[in-house]
Scaffold this motif. Structure first.
Motif, mmCIF file in Angstrom:
data_model
loop_
_atom_site.group_PDB
_atom_site.id
_atom_site.type_symbol
_atom_site.label_atom_id
_atom_site.label_comp_id
_atom_site.label_asym_id
_atom_site.label_seq_id
_atom_site.Cartn_x
_atom_site.Cartn_y
_atom_site.Cartn_z
ATOM 1 N N ARG A 334 1.041 -1.298 0.040
ATOM 2 C CA ARG A 334 0.026 0.107 -0.041
ATOM 3 C C ARG A 334 0.839 1.228 -0.019
ATOM 4 N NH1 ARG A 334 -4.579 -2.110 4.263
ATOM 5 N NH2 ARG A 334 -5.996 -3.063 2.623
ATOM 6 N N GLY A 335 1.778 1.133 0.613
ATOM 7 C CA GLY A 335 2.929 2.213 0.601
ATOM 8 C C GLY A 335 3.572 2.437 -0.718
ATOM 9 N N LEU A 336 3.730 1.266 -1.484
ATOM 10 C CA LEU A 336 4.326 1.518 -2.820
ATOM 11 C C LEU A 336 3.303 1.854 -3.801
ATOM 12 C CD1 LEU A 336 6.032 -1.974 -3.109
ATOM 13 C CD2 LEU A 336 7.108 0.207 -3.094
ATOM 14 N N LEU A 337 2.109 1.551 -3.414
ATOM 15 C CA LEU A 337 0.732 1.932 -4.216
ATOM 16 C C LEU A 337 0.781 3.535 -3.978
ATOM 17 C CD1 LEU A 337 -1.478 1.065 -6.124
ATOM 18 C CD2 LEU A 337 -2.914 1.098 -4.173
ATOM 19 N N HIS A 338 0.683 4.044 -3.143
ATOM 20 C CA HIS A 338 0.523 5.777 -2.639
ATOM 21 C C HIS A 338 1.872 6.174 -3.269
ATOM 22 C CE1 HIS A 338 -0.235 9.200 -0.571
ATOM 23 N NE2 HIS A 338 1.329 9.333 -0.085
ATOM 24 N N SER A 339 3.077 5.552 -3.306
ATOM 25 C CA SER A 339 4.172 6.454 -3.978
ATOM 26 C C SER A 339 3.999 6.269 -5.491
ATOM 27 C CB SER A 339 5.630 5.395 -3.520
ATOM 28 O OG SER A 339 6.714 5.985 -4.328
ATOM 29 N N GLU A 340 3.532 5.324 -6.079
ATOM 30 C CA GLU A 340 3.461 5.357 -7.483
ATOM 31 C C GLU A 340 2.448 6.349 -7.901
ATOM 32 O OE1 GLU A 340 5.138 3.768 -9.774
ATOM 33 O OE2 GLU A 340 6.298 2.413 -8.487
ATOM 34 N N SER A 341 1.218 6.489 -7.035
ATOM 35 C CA SER A 341 0.258 7.492 -7.329
ATOM 36 C C SER A 341 0.784 8.963 -7.157
ATOM 37 C CB SER A 341 -0.915 7.328 -6.325
ATOM 38 O OG SER A 341 -1.832 6.078 -6.424
ATOM 39 N N SER A 342 1.671 9.181 -6.215
ATOM 40 C CA SER A 342 2.261 10.502 -6.105
ATOM 41 C C SER A 342 3.109 10.770 -7.231
ATOM 42 C CB SER A 342 3.179 10.558 -4.946
ATOM 43 O OG SER A 342 2.279 10.319 -3.642
ATOM 44 N N SER A 343 4.111 9.628 -7.684
ATOM 45 C CA SER A 343 4.754 9.886 -8.830
ATOM 46 C C SER A 343 4.055 10.335 -10.198
ATOM 47 C CB SER A 343 5.549 8.588 -8.958
ATOM 48 O OG SER A 343 6.428 8.353 -8.023
ATOM 49 N N ILE A 344 2.936 9.388 -10.236
ATOM 50 C CA ILE A 344 2.203 9.726 -11.517
ATOM 51 C C ILE A 344 1.369 10.964 -11.298
ATOM 52 C CG2 ILE A 344 -0.052 9.014 -12.674
ATOM 53 C CD1 ILE A 344 0.365 6.364 -11.640
ATOM 54 N N ASP A 345 1.063 11.868 -10.238
ATOM 55 C CA ASP A 345 0.605 13.229 -10.196
ATOM 56 C C ASP A 345 1.662 13.960 -10.466
ATOM 57 O OD1 ASP A 345 -2.087 12.005 -9.420
ATOM 58 O OD2 ASP A 345 -1.498 12.300 -7.180
ATOM 59 N N LYS A 346 2.889 13.866 -9.893
ATOM 60 C CA LYS A 346 3.702 15.050 -10.148
ATOM 61 C C LYS A 346 4.467 14.957 -11.668
ATOM 62 C CE LYS A 346 6.139 14.251 -5.664
ATOM 63 N NZ LYS A 346 7.188 13.676 -4.812
ATOM 64 N N LEU A 347 4.395 13.924 -12.243
ATOM 65 C CA LEU A 347 4.740 13.600 -13.557
ATOM 66 C C LEU A 347 3.553 14.491 -14.583
ATOM 67 C CD1 LEU A 347 5.921 9.875 -13.930
ATOM 68 C CD2 LEU A 347 7.328 12.102 -14.575
ATOM 69 N N SER A 348 2.159 14.373 -14.041
ATOM 70 C CA SER A 348 1.331 14.939 -14.774
ATOM 71 C C SER A 348 1.466 16.537 -14.763
ATOM 72 C CB SER A 348 -0.017 14.525 -14.374
ATOM 73 O OG SER A 348 -0.268 13.306 -14.371
ATOM 74 N N ASN A 349 1.706 16.935 -13.251
ATOM 75 C CA ASN A 349 1.875 18.381 -13.233
ATOM 76 C C ASN A 349 3.091 19.000 -14.450
ATOM 77 O OD1 ASN A 349 -0.003 18.512 -11.287
ATOM 78 N ND2 ASN A 349 1.232 18.103 -9.541
ATOM 79 N N ASN A 350 4.050 18.136 -14.156
ATOM 80 C CA ASN A 350 5.477 18.330 -15.121
ATOM 81 C C ASN A 350 4.891 18.489 -16.395
ATOM 82 O OD1 ASN A 350 6.995 18.560 -12.589
ATOM 83 N ND2 ASN A 350 7.791 16.613 -12.700
ATOM 84 N N LEU A 351 4.036 17.555 -16.940
ATOM 85 C CA LEU A 351 3.506 17.198 -18.287
ATOM 86 C C LEU A 351 2.695 18.504 -18.635
ATOM 87 C CD1 LEU A 351 2.960 13.617 -18.892
ATOM 88 C CD2 LEU A 351 4.419 15.053 -20.288
ATOM 89 N N GLU A 352 2.024 19.179 -17.731
ATOM 90 C CA GLU A 352 1.278 20.229 -17.928
ATOM 91 C C GLU A 352 2.220 21.614 -18.197
ATOM 92 O OE1 GLU A 352 -1.638 21.048 -15.030
ATOM 93 O OE2 GLU A 352 -2.838 18.957 -15.317
ATOM 94 N N ILE A 353 3.149 21.634 -17.232
ATOM 95 C CA ILE A 353 4.165 22.722 -17.546
ATOM 96 C C ILE A 353 4.856 22.685 -18.903
ATOM 97 C CG2 ILE A 353 6.129 23.836 -16.256
ATOM 98 C CD1 ILE A 353 5.291 22.790 -13.587
ATOM 99 N N ILE A 354 5.345 21.498 -19.225
ATOM 100 C CA ILE A 354 6.079 21.277 -20.273
ATOM 101 C C ILE A 354 5.370 21.696 -21.606
ATOM 102 C CG2 ILE A 354 7.078 19.412 -21.970
ATOM 103 C CD1 ILE A 354 8.747 18.557 -19.419
ATOM 104 N N GLU A 355 4.036 21.205 -21.679
ATOM 105 C CA GLU A 355 3.031 21.303 -22.463
ATOM 106 C C GLU A 355 2.799 22.929 -22.659
ATOM 107 O OE1 GLU A 355 -0.018 18.949 -21.750
ATOM 108 O OE2 GLU A 355 0.593 17.427 -22.759
ATOM 109 N N THR A 356 2.747 23.712 -21.605
ATOM 110 C CA THR A 356 2.519 25.092 -21.711
ATOM 111 C C THR A 356 3.787 25.640 -22.299
ATOM 112 O OG1 THR A 356 1.236 25.188 -19.758
ATOM 113 C CG2 THR A 356 2.204 27.249 -20.327
ATOM 114 N N ASP A 357 4.936 25.299 -21.761
ATOM 115 C CA ASP A 357 6.192 25.793 -22.409
ATOM 116 C C ASP A 357 6.414 25.591 -23.863
ATOM 117 O OD1 ASP A 357 7.014 26.784 -19.951
ATOM 118 O OD2 ASP A 357 8.260 24.929 -19.519
ATOM 119 N N ILE A 358 5.889 24.240 -24.314
ATOM 120 C CA ILE A 358 6.062 24.059 -26.002
ATOM 121 C C ILE A 358 5.101 24.907 -26.496
ATOM 122 C CG2 ILE A 358 5.329 22.109 -27.561
ATOM 123 C CD1 ILE A 358 6.243 20.167 -25.475
#
Length: 675
Positions: A334-358
Motif C-alpha cells: 500500500r505504501g508502494l501504491l501511494h508512492s506510484e500514485s504520487s509519482s504519476i501526479d507529479k509527472l502529470s503536473n510536470n507534463l502540464e508545465i512542459i506542454e505550456t512551455d511548448i
C-alpha cells in the motif's frame, strides 16, 4: 448508363393543370429561352429533384424548387395558387425504362416519397405495370432495398464503393456526389470544378468521385487499405480485450500468467505451449498436485481434536506468523501504491508545465517567422541598431555558456515530454500490478484468518469433538482445486481463441504485404495522362488564354484536379477562363471514361454554361465538340437574349442536336393530365 428520355411537370391550380412536357435525345440537347426568368432553370431543377440530387443545387426537398412549384402560377395578370405539384421523369439505362414520380406540394404525401413505374411514361396507367414506392433523403436510403438511391444504383448497373468517412468509418460513395461532377447548376456550379458537390461526410469526396468515374485501380487499393485498417483495429482490440480478460481471471485466483503477448503476433505451437499459469512459483498443474497431497494427508489424520492437539497448536503458530507476514506485505504494497500514485501526479503536473512551455515557444517561433517575412532585424535575432546578435533569453551572455534557440528549446521540450510520458506509463503499469498484488494478498489473508479461527476453535473445544480445522482445510483445498481446474479449462479455451486471432493476424500481414508497392498501377498512370491530354486539348480548343504555356498544367496525383506548379490553376485563371476550364475538365472526364472503360454514366447537364460573357465563337466550339462526342447525352440550358448566342445555335447543323424552346413562361396550361 443514364439517359433522360422525357420530363413532365404538373402543377395543379384552381384554374386547371399547368406544367411542362419535354423529350430529350442522345447527344446534344439545348433548352433555350429568351429570358433568364422564363423557367428554364426550373425545368432543369425538376430533373435533379426527381433523381433525388437536389443537394447539388443547395438543399433537400421542395425548398430548392422555385415558387412556381409551391406558391402560385402566373398567367398574364392572373395569379393562380398552387394546390398540388410534382414531376415525372422517364429514364433509360440501355436496356430498361422506368418513370419516376416525385411530388413537390401534395397534401398527405411527403416529398421524400418517390414512386417508380416500371414502364415508359405513356404506359404508367396500364394495370400490368409494376409500381414501387421508395424513399429518399432518409437514413439508409442509399443502402436499404426500398431506398430510392439503392434502386437507382442498381438500375444504372454501377457498384458504388465504400470510401473513408470524416468520422473515420466507411460509407458508400453517394450518387449525389458522383453526379455533382456531371451536373453543373447555374448558381454555384460555375465557381470551380465540382463546386456544387454537397458535404455528406465523405473524406476527400472530390478525389473519391474522380477515382470512381475513371475506375482507377488506386480506388480498389484504397478499399483494400481501409479494409486492412479495419482488420488491424479489430484484431488489436480483440487481442487486447482477451489479454486483459485473461489477466483479470488469472489474478483473481491468485495466479500469474506467463508468456502472454501483449500485442498481436504470429504464435507457433511452441509459443502457445509456453503460455502457462503459475501459482507460488510453481506451474498450476504442479501446484494442484501439491494441494492434492495436502488433501490426502489430511484424510489420513484422525479427525478428533484429542488426537491432533500438538499438531493443531503448531499449525496455529505457523498460521499466525503467516498472517503477520501477509499484513506486513500488504502494508508495504500500500505504501508502494501511494508512492506510484504520487509519482504519476507529479509527472502529470510536470507534463502540464512542459506542454505550456511548448505552446509558448511555438507561439514565439510563429511570431518570429511572421517578423522575418516583414524583414525586421529583431526577428532575425539581430539588433537593428548595433547589428549585434540577440539571444532568446534575458540571462547575461557569457562566452562559456551556450543558450538554446527557440527551435532547439521546442525540440528539447518535446524530448522531455516524450520521456515523462514514457515514465508516467511505466508508473501506471507498476500501479496496476501492485493493486493486483494487494488483492491477491488480501484474499490469501482472509483464508489464513479463517484457518486460524478454526484452529483456535479446535484448541478450546472438547477433546472428543471432530476437528473443525481439518474439515475446513479439506473443504478449502477441495474448493481451491475445483477453482484451479476451472481456471485451466478457461485458460485453454482462451488459448484457442488466441490461436485463432494469431491466424487472423498472419492473414492480415500477408494481405498487407500483397498490397501493390506503387500507389498507381500502370493503367492508372495512363488514364491520368489521357485525362491531362484531353484537358489541355479542350482548353486550347475553347480559347483558354490565362496561361501562355498550357504544358505547365498538370493533373495532381493527389487530388486528380488540374494544377500549375502544385497550385489550383483557378488562381491563375480569369473568370471566363475558369468557366472554360470547367467545360474542359467535365468533358475530359467523360472522354477519358469512354476511352478507358470508366464508370461515367454518360450524362452531362450544363445550366447557363456561357457565364461571364464568354465570346460566342468559343461557345460555338464548345457545342461542336459535344456534337462530336459518342455515347453520351448532354443537356444544356441557355438564355439566348442576345443575337450572338442565337446565331451560334442557328449555325449548328439542325440534325446534330435537339432544340427545346422554352417560351416566355415555361409552364403552360395542359388540356389533359398524363399522356
Amino acid at each position: 448508363m443514364l439517359r433522360i428520355n422525357r420530363l413532365k411537370i404538373q402543377i395543379k391550380t384552381s384554374n386547371g393543370t399547368y406544367g411542362y412536357d419535354g423529350t430529350f435525345t442522345n447527344g446534344l440537347n439545348i433548352i433555350a429561352s429568351e429570358d433568364n426568368t422564363s423557367g428554364k432553370s426550373s425545368v432543369i431543377a425538376a430533373i435533379y429533384y426527381c433523381l433525388g440530387f437536389e443537394e447539388i443545387i443547395g438543399g433537400k426537398g421542395e425548398k430548392v424548387l422555385t415558387a412556381v412549384y409551391k406558391t402560385a402560377i402566373e398567367e398574364g395578370e392572373d395569379v393562380w395558387p398552387v394546390l398540388e405539384s410534382g414531376a415525372y421523369l422517364e429514364i433509360y439505362n440501355g436496356k430498361e425504362t422506368v418513370t419516376i414520380y416525385r411530388s413537390a406540394t401534395m397534401e398527405g404525401r411527403d416529398n421524400r416519397l418517390i414512386t417508380v413505374f416500371h414502364s415508359r411514361m405513356n404506359n404508367i396507367k396500364n394495370t400490368d405495370v409494376l409500381i414501387e414506392d421508395m424513399y429518399v433523403h432518409m437514413p439508409n436510403s442509399a443502402v436499404y432495398v426500398k431506398g430510392f438511391h439503392t434502386f437507382l444504383e442498381r438500375f444504372l448497373h454501377i457498384e458504388l464503393p465504400l470510401v473513408p468517412a470524416a468520422d473515420d468509418g466507411t460509407r458508400k460513395l453517394y450518387l449525389q456526389l458522383v453526379f455533382s461532377a456531371m451536373f453543373i447548376e447555374q448558381k454555384n456550379g460555375w465557381s470551380n470544378i465540382m463546386s456544387g458537390m454537397p458535404f455528406l461526410g465523405i473524406r476527400e469526396s472530390k478525389k473519391r468521385v474522380l477515382e470512381f468515374l475513371l475506375r482507377l485501380d488506386t480506388l480498389e487499393n484504397e478499399k483494400k487499405k481501409d479494409s486492412l485498417r479495419t482488420r488491424d483495429s479489430s484484431i488489436k482490440f480483440q487481442w487486447d480485450f482477451l489479454i486483459k480478460e485473461l489477466n483479470t481471471f488469472v489474478y483473481r485466483e491468485g495466479c500469474v500468467p506467463h508468456g502472454l503477448p501483449l500485442s498481436p503476433q504470429i504464435l507457433s505451437e511452441e509459443d502457445l505451449s509456453n503460455l502457462i499459469i503459475k501459482k507460488q512459483d510453481a506451474e498450476i498443474d504442479e501446484y494442484i498436485e501439491e494441494l492434492q497431497e495436502q488433501y490426502n494427508k489430511l484424510s489420513l489424520l484422525n479427525p478428533k481434536v484429542v488426537d491432533n492437539f500438538d499438531h493443531i497448536q503448531e499449525e496455529l503458530n505457523a498460521t499466525e506468523n503467516s498472517i503477520e507476514e501477509f499484513e506486513r506485505e500488504i502494508y508495504r504494497n500500500r505504501g508502494l501504491l501511494h508512492s506510484e500514485s504520487s509519482s504519476i501526479d507529479k509527472l502529470s503536473n510536470n507534463l502540464e508545465i512542459i506542454e505550456t512551455d511548448i505552446r509558448n515557444n511555438k507561439d514565439a517561433a510563429r511570431l518570429r517567422t511572421l517578423g522575418s517575412e516583414l524583414d525586421l532585424a529583431t526577428s532575425k535575432d539581430t539588433c537593428p541598431v548595433c547589428s549585434q546578435p540577440i539571444h532568446d533569453t534575458l540571462i547575461p551572455h557569457s562566452s562559456h555558456m551556450q543558450v538554446m534557440s527557440i527551435d532547439e528549446n521546442i525540440r528539447h521540450l518535446n524530448a522531455q515530454k516524450d520521456m515523462l510520458e514514457f515514465a508516467q506509463e511505466g508508473h501506471r503499469r507498476n500501479k496496476d500490478k501492485i493493486r493486483e498484488r494487494i488483492v491477491q494478498l488480501e484474499n490469501s489473508l482472509l483464508t489464513l484468518r479463517s484457518v486460524a479461527k478454526s484452529l483456535r476453535n479446535d484448541l478450546y473445544s472438547i477433546n472428543e469433538n471432530i476437528s473443525e480445522s481439518i474439515i475446513r482445510k479439506k473443504l478449502q483445498l477441495d474448493a481451491e482445486m475445483n477453482s484451479l481446474y476451472q481456471l485451466i479449462e478457461y485458460f485453454n479455451t482462451k488459448k484457442q481463441k488466441l490461436r485463432e486471432l494469431s491466424n487472423d493476424w498472419k492473414e492480415y500481414l500477408k494481405d498487407k504485404a500483397d498490397l501493390p508497392k506503387k500507389k498507381f498501377s500502370d493503367l492508372d498512370e495512363e488514364k491520368i495522362k489521357i485525362l491531362r491530354n484531353h484537358f489541355i486539348k479542350n482548353l486550347t480548343q475553347f480559347g483558354y488564354k490565362s496561361i501562355p504555356n498550357l504544358n505547365q498544367i498538370d493533373i495532381s496525383m493527389d487530388s486528380y484536379l488540374p494544377v500549375i506548379e502544385g497550385f489550383d490553376m483557378k488562381f491563375d485563371s480569369s473568370a471566363s477562363d475558369n468557366i472554360r476550364a470547367i467545360w474542359s475538365f467535365v468533358l475530359s472526364l467523360l472522354e477519358t471514361s469512354n476511352e478507358k472503360s470508366g464508370n461515367h454514366p454518360g450524362t452531362l447537364i450544363f445550366d447557363e454554361p456561357a457565364q461571364h460573357s464568354i465570346v460566342s465563337s468559343d461557345v460555338d466550339k464548345f457545342f461542336n465538340h459535344i456534337i462530336k462526342l459518342k455515347n453520351c447525352q448532354v443537356i444544356i440550358g441557355m438564355t439566348i437574349r442576345d443575337s450572338d448566342t442565337r446565331q451560334t445555335i442557328n449555325k449548328l447543323p439542325s440534325d446534330s442536336f435537339n432544340l427545346i424552346k422554352v417560351p416566355y413562361k415555361a409552364f403552360k396550361k395542359f388540356s389533359t393530365a398524363i399522356e
